[in-house]
Every structure is written in structure tokens, then in C-alpha cells.
Design a protein around this motif. Structure first.
Motif, PDB file in Angstrom:
ATOM      1  N   LEU A 105       1.355   6.199  15.389  1.00 12.50           N
ATOM      2  CA  LEU A 105       0.394   7.089  14.752  1.00 12.50           C
ATOM      3  C   LEU A 105       0.850   7.563  13.364  1.00 12.50           C
ATOM      4  O   LEU A 105       0.055   7.685  12.429  1.00 12.50           O
ATOM      5  N   MET A 125       1.965   8.874   0.380  1.00 15.24           N
ATOM      6  CA  MET A 125       2.482   8.197  -0.811  1.00 15.24           C
ATOM      7  C   MET A 125       1.538   8.373  -2.003  1.00 15.24           C
ATOM      8  O   MET A 125       1.970   8.664  -3.121  1.00 15.24           O
ATOM      9  N   ASP A 126       0.241   8.196  -1.751  1.00 13.04           N
ATOM     10  CA  ASP A 126      -0.726   8.307  -2.848  1.00 13.04           C
ATOM     11  C   ASP A 126      -0.796   9.720  -3.411  1.00 13.04           C
ATOM     12  O   ASP A 126      -0.806   9.921  -4.624  1.00 13.04           O
ATOM     13  N   THR A 127      -0.860  10.709  -2.526  1.00 13.97           N
ATOM     14  CA  THR A 127      -0.944  12.089  -3.003  1.00 13.97           C
ATOM     15  C   THR A 127       0.312  12.446  -3.787  1.00 13.97           C
ATOM     16  O   THR A 127       0.241  13.092  -4.831  1.00 13.97           O
ATOM     17  N   THR A 148       2.434   6.095  11.134  1.00 10.35           N
ATOM     18  CA  THR A 148       2.254   5.086  10.090  1.00 10.35           C
ATOM     19  C   THR A 148       0.940   5.287   9.342  1.00 10.35           C
ATOM     20  O   THR A 148       0.871   5.076   8.127  1.00 10.35           O
ATOM     21  N   ALA A 149      -0.084   5.694  10.072  1.00  8.67           N
ATOM     22  CA  ALA A 149      -1.412   5.811   9.471  1.00  8.67           C
ATOM     23  C   ALA A 149      -1.443   6.807   8.311  1.00  8.67           C
ATOM     24  O   ALA A 149      -2.329   6.740   7.458  1.00  8.67           O
ATOM     25  N   ILE A 185       1.109   7.279   6.167  1.00  8.42           N
ATOM     26  CA  ILE A 185       1.998   6.894   5.055  1.00  8.42           C
ATOM     27  C   ILE A 185       1.230   6.701   3.740  1.00  8.42           C
ATOM     28  O   ILE A 185       1.628   7.269   2.714  1.00  8.42           O
ATOM     29  N   PRO A 186       0.120   5.941   3.726  1.00  5.66           N
ATOM     30  CA  PRO A 186      -0.582   5.754   2.446  1.00  5.66           C
ATOM     31  C   PRO A 186      -1.053   7.074   1.833  1.00  5.66           C
ATOM     32  O   PRO A 186      -0.888   7.299   0.632  1.00  5.66           O
ATOM     33  N   MET A 187      -1.612   7.961   2.658  1.00  7.38           N
ATOM     34  CA  MET A 187      -2.115   9.228   2.137  1.00  7.38           C
ATOM     35  C   MET A 187      -0.966  10.029   1.504  1.00  7.38           C
ATOM     36  O   MET A 187      -1.109  10.569   0.401  1.00  7.38           O
ATOM     37  N   LEU A 213       3.479  16.804   3.402  1.00  8.84           N
ATOM     38  CA  LEU A 213       2.561  16.786   2.263  1.00  8.84           C
ATOM     39  C   LEU A 213       2.938  17.869   1.257  1.00  8.84           C
ATOM     40  O   LEU A 213       3.059  17.615   0.052  1.00  8.84           O
ATOM     41  N   ASP A 259       7.499   7.776  -3.926  1.00  7.24           N
ATOM     42  CA  ASP A 259       7.260   7.069  -2.659  1.00  7.24           C
ATOM     43  C   ASP A 259       8.471   7.163  -1.741  1.00  7.24           C
ATOM     44  O   ASP A 259       8.369   7.543  -0.574  1.00  7.24           O
ATOM     45  N   ASN A 294       0.036  10.659  -7.178  1.00  6.55           N
ATOM     46  CA  ASN A 294      -0.930  11.313  -8.065  1.00  6.55           C
ATOM     47  C   ASN A 294      -0.417  12.648  -8.586  1.00  6.55           C
ATOM     48  O   ASN A 294      -0.574  12.958  -9.764  1.00  6.55           O
ATOM     49  N   ILE A 351      11.760   2.816   5.691  1.00  8.68           N
ATOM     50  CA  ILE A 351      10.914   2.610   6.874  1.00  8.68           C
ATOM     51  C   ILE A 351      11.673   1.838   7.958  1.00  8.68           C
ATOM     52  O   ILE A 351      11.656   2.222   9.131  1.00  8.68           O
TER      53      ILE A 351
END
Lengths: 436, 436
Positions: free
Chosen positions: A300, A309-311, A302-303, A305-307, A381, A419, A314, A288
Motif C-alpha cells: 500500500l 516525490m512530486d509534491t 508504494t502507491a 511514493i509518486p505523490m 508529506l 526525491d 514541486n 527503495i
């Protein structure tokens, strides 16, 4: 529990299974426990004692007279006595061994010699062995003599002059056979057995694979030295499952039940992995930082990143857990690697495309980002899911091949790797397409 | 496998355990399988058939003549026959039932009536039952008559005139008893039993708890209708463990082994959870968007998002997996909630402080951020670990209390919740301390 109704209490207790009595005892006060325990008949007392947790056992032993301790210890099966001794502090161990009769003491020491978690350490040395030249009538006579002390008589093992295991005959075969048949005629010569040094997990899995209730244990020269019974195999399976769950959650496995474990011990079993994983996450941070300028222009991004990383995480765990469990059940082997990779690749394409499509709709209609940004996110994604699924299936297989427990390649590690990869993909694509 | 050496092959095969023969058969070509299968003696053929996977069973049945099918089906234990029928397509089922003898067919249909995953569906109806007034000699005679067809004779159940279960006598007690003793004198009146409708997981856990090798199954009126044997209980334990692993990795459990499952089926078992979790991660994105201005001023803060999220997720899974496993082994109950929360809170303080301290050193000396920024990150880390541990232990307990399987509250969900919480904490603290 009223003082006067001991007789009635005893009448109720003797109708209960030992495991339930032990559960009941764990609710009693420290003072009344020895009183109530003394109500039990000798054999039920020993069976109940085995089911109790080690703190209660310790407390009871301290209250026992030497005669009482002797009665309980000699009533225990040797494998249970050995397990008890492993749990107790040194001074209690000395007292127990002093009270055990010489033969029991010899057998306990025999079992304690074997490395922890080996077949030798969970076997019992109390079994009935037969000789090939015996008749069925002889054999049944011998079982009637020795059977009382034996943990099971469901399978009787046949040995030769050198105590080597040469066959097995089930009690059922014996009962159904003619009284004058010789054992060598009715015995099964092909016996599944394990060496004393075999890992207990392998032993437990053999019970599952071959539908056994007893498994004979032999030494290096093929001499029969003990048997493992199915109840101990089930305990091992449960223990190993718990260990796998713990390893998958990045916890160093411990033997003690949670409520008995001190805060410091729990901390010790968890902190090393948290540290290692925290430091590994630094690399993700570095990625990063490296793309800081790009992010300044497009905060924008950045928002999402969590989605992403999590997907990714999982998707990766789904693949890794599937592969880890398959390896553990011997349903998958290393030679299946390419079939697995190919299958996961196809699943990844499908799953990635589905997620990307739905996300695209969301991005365009709800978040109302530009087409290019939506494209960057959805492409990332898709690629992240592909990378995650492949990482998730390949790493556990490689770990197994390299001689590690594939379980260490479960969610936490896969997540950390994925990640970093997903962010690399994200920023590469973003800089390329958005031209930053 | 050479054409000529069938006799030799047969000699080798009969020395092998059925599970190993089945494994060997799965490597054979479709053409030679029926040939080799026919070499096996009748009982070994049936035992091997049970161990084979359903595709191979299907293939074999199609090659069987009616007489051969009849031989195999009638040799199978009724529970195995019922399991086979559940796996086969309708036309094969009809053929199997036509070949089964009437009594076997009646018993198979009996078992198939019970709901899937109930005690009734895994029991066998082939057992020996005794009557209380029999002598030991009578009993042994009866066992010799009926024992051949019974799956086990290790435990013989005693019933009254209404077929109600009133006691149990082990084969060992029978053998050790006097020939003229009456069964009612030597039997154990207190039998652990289950209802036909009991869940198979509960049944399997009873084997572990009470160290059983057989468990009797009774109907609503207490009449003995079947027995479950320990090998089936072990299979159930393994199955349920696999399901738990799958649920923990956000996969909808399937019964089929991985390599036999189509890509589409794997996709179907994985995509719903990925979608749900992806959409949940949107909230985390919203939090970031909300603090976009703060991030613009301090882009540096972005670099620590992955580390904070991952550490929070890992801390949370450690707690949740520990609690989930404890609940599953009945080591923890809902009434322990406060003890657990208090313990996890202490562990969280310790672990959070350790991680924060080490991170502080790293931030100051390697990353060389300002003291204030380091303080923000370390305080967030500490609080995130606390929140994660508490979330991780409370949610599975609440899920259990609310009647859900606590396993669904494993890593993926805890991670998603903790992600959002950790970012909220991060930005709150950042805006407060850095005054953005």
C-alpha cells in the motif's frame, strides 16, 4: 509577387520596418529572394539584411556580385558586420572582408579580437567623440560631419588627448545649451562605462539598472574604444533569458533557433543531463531496495511514493526558482541567506501543514487507510515539504557562492535530491511507526 | 556618514548614478535618510526617488513638507509619478495629487485611467510633437522650448491638425538636415506605433523586434497621446520574464520583491498549485494500487519507479521548455506543430535508445537482474522518453492555440501527466512480459 509589379512592390516594401521585410523574405522562394532584395534602397537593404537569419544571409551573399556585396557590407554597422562574419563559413568570410573597405575591415577585425560574449564583441566602433575645449557649435558641426556613419548620436562621449573617456553629453543637453558654451562646462563628468572584457550579461543588466540607451566601452587604460547600444543589450537580455530557461530544464544552451537545429544537435544538448540525472536517480532506487521488506508487508505504501516525490519536487522548485530569479535580478545576495532560509522555513511549515491536512482528510475518507498509515503519509508529506523548501533555497545560494551559475540548481537537480530525501524520510517514519 | 561632512557627502553623491544612490539609501537608517536625501540637487533627487523601493518612498514622503513633496512630484516624469501613485496608500495619493501642479495632475490622471499592464499605463505624456509644415530650424526651436520637460527627444513625432500621428523624425535626422528643409520632406511617414490598450508585453517585444528606443502610443482615432521609452520596455521584459519563471515553477506571479513579501503572501502564491498537483498525483497512486498484486510478486520493480518517473519528467520538461520559449520569442507558431512533433519524435528515439542502452548495461552488470526484468525496464524507459517528449511539445502548443499562456504547461504539469503515463506503460509491459 507578380513579375511586372516590381515598382509597386518596391513602393510597399519601403514603407515597412526592416524586421517585417525580413520576415516576409523568409517566406520567398530561393530564386525570387535576390530579385526582390535588389529592389530595396541601399540603407534599407542593409537594415533588412541584418534582421534576416544566417541561412538566408548566406544564400543571398552567394547570389551577390562583388559590387553588391561591397555595397551591403559597407552600409552595415561594424558590430552587425562582425556578427555576420561570425556566422558565415570561412570562404564567405574571406569574400566579405575582401569587399569591405580598409577602414571597415580594420574595425571589424578589432571587434572580432574580443572574446565571445564580452562587451568588446557586441560594441560598435562607430561613434562620435567630442573634446572638452569645443564649443557647442563646434560639437554640433562635428556631429553633422560624423553622425551619418555613427550608430547613435543620443550620447556623445568626451575624450582627452590620450583618447581617455572623461565625460558624456547627451544630444539633448547639446540642443538645449547655448551655442557658445564649452563642452567641459555642460558635460557630465561621471560616466558609467564598462571594460572591453566585461561579460555581456553584466553589460545588459547595467542598461536595465541605469536606464541607459548607450554605454561606452573602454580598454584597460581607460581609452574609449566603442559603444554598446540598447538594442544590442535587449538582444543579450533575451539570449541570456533563453539560456537560463534551457539550463533550468537541464538542456545545454545552444545559439541556434530550434527549427534550424538538427536532431543530432538537440540530442547532444539534452542527453548529458538526462544521463546524469538518470544515474543520480539510482540512489533513490537503492533506498527503495533497502526497504524492500517493509514494502512487501505494506505494498500500500508504494502507491503514495509518486505523490510524495512530486509534491517534494514541486515545493523545491518553487523555492529554488524564486531564489535563482532573485539572485539574477540582484534582489538577493548571499548575506541574505539566513533571512531567506527563515522565510522559506515559515512558508514550508504553513504549506506543509495545509497539504498534510487536506491529504489526511482524503486518506481517511476516500482511501480509507488506517489512522497509523495516514499519519505516516501526512507526517512524511509535511517533512518533505520542509526539506524541499530548504534544499531549494540553500543550494542555489551555495552554488552562487562557490562561483557556479545558480541556475544549474533548478528543478531537475533539486527534484533528484528531494526525491531521495523524501523516500528516506518516508521509510524511516514507516518503519518506526508501523514497526516493520 | 558623519554629522559634519554633509558638504563632502553631497559632493560624492552628485557623482553617482541615481540607481547607485538609491541602493546606498536603502542601507541608511530611517532617521538619517530624509537628511541625506535633502542634500541632493532637485533633478538628481527626483531621479533617485524613482529608483527607490516603495517602502522607502513612502517613508520619505511622510517626512516631506508639502513644499518638498511638491518639488519632487513636479520634477518626476509623468509615467514615474503615475507608477508611484499606484504603489502608495490612498491618503498618500491624495497628498501627492494635491501637491502636483494642475497640468501634471491632469496628465497623471490620464495615465491612471488605462488598464494595468496596457501601453497606456506605462507611457509618458511628456514628448515633443512637431508639425509637417515646420522647417528644421522651427523644429529645433520648438525642441529647445519643450525639450527640458520631455523624457526623450531622440524621436520627435509629427502630427496633423487633428493631433493624428503622421510621421517621425529622429533628432539625428534633424541635426544632419539643412536648416531650411521642411519636416514633411525629411520625416519618415511609416511609424511603428501601438494603441493605448495594447498589452505591455507586446509593446516590450516590439522594442526588441524593431530595435526602437521610443515607441509612440495612439488612441482609437490614431491621435498621438504618449510615448513609451526603452528603459520602461526593458523593465517590462524583466518583469514578464520573472512571471514566466514563476509560472513555470507553479507559482502565481506577484509584483513584490521576495524579501518584501510576507510569509502568508508567499504561501498564498504557492499553495494552490501544490494542491492541484498533489491531487493530480493521486491518479498515479491509483495506477500503482491497481497493479498492487503485480508489485507484490516483483517488489524489485518498485525500485525503478523513481528513475522512470524522473527521466520521463526531465525529458518532458526539456521539450516543453524549448517549445514554450520558442513560442514566446515568436520563433515557433502553431502551424509548425507537425515539424516540431516530428523533430521531437526523432530526438526521443535517439535519447530513449541511448538511455535504455546504458541502463541495460547497468541493470545486467551492477544490479544483476534477470534478462526479462532488464528488458521490461529498458523498454519502459524508451517508451516513456518518447511519450514524454511528445507530451512536452504538444501540450504547450495546444494551450497556446486554446488561448492560454503556454507557460502553464511547463515542467510541473508535464511531469504529473508523464508520471501517470510512464507507470501505465511500466505495469502494462511488466504484466505482459513477466506474465503476472
Amino acid at each position: 509577387i507578380e513579375e511586372k509589379s516590381f515598382q509597386r512592390l518596391r513602393d510597399i516594401l519601403i514603407t515597412m520596418p526592416p524586421a517585417d521585410i525580413a520576415a516576409l523574405f523568409s517566406e520567398l522562394s530561393e530564386k525570387s529572394l535576390p530579385l526582390v532584395f535588389r529592389l530595396l534602397p541601399k540603407d534599407l537593404a542593409a537594415e533588412t539584411f541584418v534582421e534576416m537569419d544566417s541561412d538566408l544571409q548566406h544564400h543571398l551573399i552567394q547570389g551577390f556580385s562583388d559590387a553588391e556585396l561591397q555595397a551591403v557590407v559597407n552600409e552595415l554597422y561594424v558590430d552587425d558586420a562582425a556578427a555576420l562574419i561570425e556566422e558565415m563559413p570561412a570562404n564567405v568570410v574571406k569574400r566579405i572582408l575582401r569587399q569591405a573597405d580598409p577602414e571597415t575591415r580594420r574595425q571589424i577585425n578589432e571587434i572580432l579580437k574580443y572574446p565571445e560574449d564580452s562587451a568588446g564583441s557586441i560594441m560598435t566602433t562607430e561613434f562620435v567623440s567630442l573634446r572638452a575645449h569645443m564649443t557647442v557649435a563646434d560639437a554640433i558641426k562635428r556631429i553633422r560631419q560624423l553622425g551619418v556613419d555613427s550608430e547613435t548620436i543620443n550620447a556623445c562621449y568626451v575624450t582627452d588627448d590620450g583618447r581617455r573617456l572623461i565625460g558624456v553629453v547627451s544630444i539633448r543637453t547639446l540642443i538645449l545649451a547655448n551655442e557658445n558654451d564649452r563642452i567641459e562646462k555642460i558635460m557630465n563628468r561621471y560616466v558609467v562605462s564598462v571594460r572591453t572584457t566585461e561579460d555581456q550579461e553584466t553589460v545588459a543588466k547595467m542598461f536595465a539598472k541605469y536606464d541607459l540607451t548607450v554605454l561606452p566601452v573602454v580598454d584597460g587604460e581607460g581609452r574609449l574604444v566603442g559603444i554598446v547600444t540598447v538594442d544590442d543589450a535587449i538582444d543579450v537580455l533575451q539570449e541570456e533569458t533563453t539560456e537560463d530557461f534551457e539550463k533550468m530544464a537541464a538542456i545545454t544552451p545552444t545559439d541556434r533557433p530550434y527549427l534550424k537545429t538538427s536532431v543530432l544537435e538537440i540530442w547532444k544538448s539534452r542527453i548529458p543531463w538526462l544521463l546524469v540525472l538518470m544515474i543520480s536517480a539510482t540512489f533513490t532506487g537503492l533506498i527503495i531496495s533497502h526497504f524492500e521488506d517493509a514494502l512487501k508487508t505494506y505494498v500500500l505504501l508504494t502507491a503514495y511514493i509518486p505523490m510524495l516525490m512530486d509534491t517534494g519536487g514541486n515545493s523545491g522548485s518553487q523555492a529554488s526558482v524564486t531564489v535563482i530569479r532573485g539572485l539574477s535580478l540582484n534582489e538577493l545576495e548571499f548575506r541574505d541567506l539566513f533571512r531567506i532560509v527563515w522565510k522559506e522555513f515559515q512558508v514550508a511549515i504553513l504549506a506543509g501543514a495545509t497539504l498534510a491536512a487536506i491529504n489526511f482528510v482524503k486518506l481517511m475518507f476516500f482511501d480509507q487507510v488506517t489512522l497509523l498509515v495516514a499519519f505516516v503519509i501526512c507526517l512524511t508529506l509535511f517533512l518533505t515539504v520542509c526539506v524541499a523548501k530548504l534544499t531549494g533555497c540553500i543550494f542555489p545560494m551555495l552554488a552562487q557562492k562557490a562561483g557556479f551559475d545558480p541556475v544549474v540548481m533548478a528543478s531537475p537537480f533539486i527534484t533528484t535530491i528531494v526525491d531521495a530525501l523524501s523516500l528516506l524520510i518516508y521509510f524511516r517514519i514507516a518503519t518506526m511507526i508501523l514497526g516493520i
